[in-house]
Design a protein around this motif. Structure first.
Motif: not given
Length: 225
Positions: A57-68, A71-79, A81-87
């Motif tokens: 039930g946790e979301t992408v926003a729960d990942f521990i990542v250091g950065g400024t 932007t989160w993506y569903a694919n390696a090409a970075g095309t 975009v996904i919403n981290p709080t709802t994914t």
């Protein structure tokens, strides 16, 4: 422009990470010697473990990542975009994240989500009279034992909680203070006394070396560390 400064390129040519370019200055009809410029993409990608464990039930926003400005993506090409709080995280799925500094976006970093699952163990386990809950065999990280299927009655010390025949006990595994798996149910099946073999060790008559050499393997030449 190439290294010999003979092939001119437009100023609008997109820069390529890691490429080397050459530039000359023209004053009137005179050209200077070329200088070398190597480009490297900035900023660097964000920082994070490539495998991270989460609860259901946790979301992408729960990942521990250091950065400024991540932007989160569903694919390696970075095309895509996904919403981290709802994914909601899916077990075994890889997500990709970049950071943007001063309008410049980095390459993406791949992070795979591993959803915590119940410990592994047989659903029915045999035991001999006098054995404890801690004698049940399960594989898991920081396991917690319960008396009930709802996981509300904790067995605080499994090493002193005696097993009862035909009783089902429940166990979870945990990661960190707030992440606990579902429960594995283990039913205890008591063996008869005749089925249980006990070994009695006399450590007063024999020392450790004698017990191994003379009693266990009956070989005085055995090396005992």
């Amino acid at each position: 422009m190439n290294s010999s400064a003979t092939i001119q390129i437009p100023a609008t040519t997109p820069l390529v990470d890691g490429s080397t370019y050459y530039v000359r200055q023209q004053v009137g009809g005179c050209l200077s010697d070329p200088i070398t410029i190597q480009v490297k993409r900035t900023p660097v990608p964000p920082v994070g473990e490539d495998q991270q464990v989460f609860c259901q039930g946790e979301t992408v926003a729960d990942f521990i990542v250091g950065g400024t400005n991540l932007t989160w993506y569903a694919n390696a090409a970075g095309t895509t975009v996904i919403n981290p709080t709802t994914t909601v995280l899916t077990d075994g799925t890889t997500y990709y994240v970049s950071q943007t500094i001063n309008g410049c976006e980095s390459d993406v970093v791949a992070i795979t989500a591993n959803i915590i699952t119940p410990p592994i163990g047989d659903a029915v386990q045999d035991f001999c009279p006098g054995m404890m809950v801690s004698d049940l065999e399960v594989e898991g990280n920081n396991v917690v034992w319960y008396q009930d299927a709802a996981g509300t009655i904790v067995i605080n010390d499994p090493s002193t909680f005696q097993l009862v025949n035909a009783t089902t006990y429940y166990v979870s595994q945990t990661y960190g203070p707030n992440c606990e798996s579902g429960l594995l149910a283990v039913t205890a099946n008591q063996l008869s006394t005749s089925d249980c073999t006990y070994i009695s060790v006399d450590d007063t008559t024999y020392n450790t070396t004698q017990l191994v050499q003379d009693i266990l393997i009956n070989n005085p030449c055995a090396f005992i560390d």
